[in-house]
Design a protein around this motif. Sequence first.
Motif, mmCIF file in Angstrom:
data_model
loop_
_atom_site.group_PDB
_atom_site.id
_atom_site.type_symbol
_atom_site.label_atom_id
_atom_site.label_comp_id
_atom_site.label_asym_id
_atom_site.label_seq_id
_atom_site.Cartn_x
_atom_site.Cartn_y
_atom_site.Cartn_z
ATOM 1 N N HIS A 12 -8.000 6.766 -8.381
ATOM 2 C CA HIS A 12 -8.665 5.482 -7.903
ATOM 3 C C HIS A 12 -7.968 4.813 -6.668
ATOM 4 O O HIS A 12 -6.646 4.644 -6.611
ATOM 5 C CB HIS A 12 -8.391 4.137 -9.146
ATOM 6 N N ASN A 13 -8.823 4.229 -5.750
ATOM 7 C CA ASN A 13 -8.259 3.500 -4.358
ATOM 8 C C ASN A 13 -7.592 4.386 -3.543
ATOM 9 O O ASN A 13 -6.243 4.295 -3.121
ATOM 10 C CB ASN A 13 -7.556 2.509 -4.710
ATOM 11 N N SER A 14 -7.618 5.845 -3.330
ATOM 12 C CA SER A 14 -6.902 6.742 -2.513
ATOM 13 C C SER A 14 -7.811 7.351 -1.440
ATOM 14 O O SER A 14 -8.904 7.496 -1.650
ATOM 15 C CB SER A 14 -6.447 8.089 -3.510
ATOM 16 N N LYS B 17 -3.646 0.667 -3.106
ATOM 17 C CA LYS B 17 -4.398 1.496 -2.213
ATOM 18 C C LYS B 17 -3.469 2.453 -1.917
ATOM 19 O O LYS B 17 -2.134 2.268 -1.601
ATOM 20 C CB LYS B 17 -4.619 0.630 -0.874
ATOM 21 N N LYS B 18 -3.884 3.875 -1.880
ATOM 22 C CA LYS B 18 -3.075 4.918 -1.726
ATOM 23 C C LYS B 18 -3.430 5.810 -0.430
ATOM 24 O O LYS B 18 -4.690 6.150 -0.327
ATOM 25 C CB LYS B 18 -2.919 5.651 -3.008
ATOM 26 N N ALA C 245 -3.875 0.530 -9.345
ATOM 27 C CA ALA C 245 -4.865 -0.476 -8.620
ATOM 28 C C ALA C 245 -4.342 -0.250 -7.243
ATOM 29 O O ALA C 245 -5.092 -0.571 -6.263
ATOM 30 C CB ALA C 245 -4.444 -1.891 -8.968
ATOM 31 N N GLU D 188 0.762 -0.968 0.044
ATOM 32 C CA GLU D 188 -0.128 -0.020 -0.193
ATOM 33 C C GLU D 188 0.631 1.212 -0.092
ATOM 34 O O GLU D 188 1.845 1.284 0.886
ATOM 35 C CB GLU D 188 -1.038 0.167 1.275
#
Length: 222
Positions: free
Chosen positions: A103-105, A89-90, A87, A57
Amino acid sequence: MRRLVASTFVSLDGIMQAPGGPEEDPTGGFALGGWMFNYWDEAMDLSAAGFTGQDRELVLGRKTYEIFEAYWPYQPGEDPVANTLNAAKKHVASRTLTALHWHNSALLRGDVVAAIRALKARPGPSLQVIGSGNLLHTLQAAALIDEYHVWTFPLLLGRGKRLFGEAARPCALRLVRSRMSASGVVMSTYVPAGEIRPGTFAAAEPSDKELARRRRMAKGSW
């Protein structure tokens, strides 16, 4: 407790600002952006050093997040680095952003040191910092970084944002891996190794000249 890994590119004199291009970060009048371009070797393994965030991550400072957000989502679909970063997780440290669109931040709320400690305590993959100089300084001072991947490029930049500034917390590091690219980039991995243990090569009985030198130093006249 999961690990926090930091990966960065630096010049020989410790500058990490804008390695990728002139428009990446010209703040402070920095005019040498893109300094790593002519040393690039396709055999360099970005993934092994954590620069792609693979199986991790991401933890990003606001400026690095904005640089990445404006670039990686717009790269070709067959680009493996883009696919991995898009893709992943941020977790983003920012006092000014109120919403994230990559995306996914997700924003880290409140005190960043407390937020990172809480992240490390949760189950999950290792956490990966890429670039993010201001954030790195904060995390290093709080002794939260478990591993450093530092790629040192054979050039001097003279000025710019540094990996470790004057406020860095003194500590020992242990080199666990190192190799060199065909273009002379030294790719090293370090882990914290406790406090610095000073020693001396000085003679047990200093000479009269040495004692006189020390007296001049004490008076501020050396």
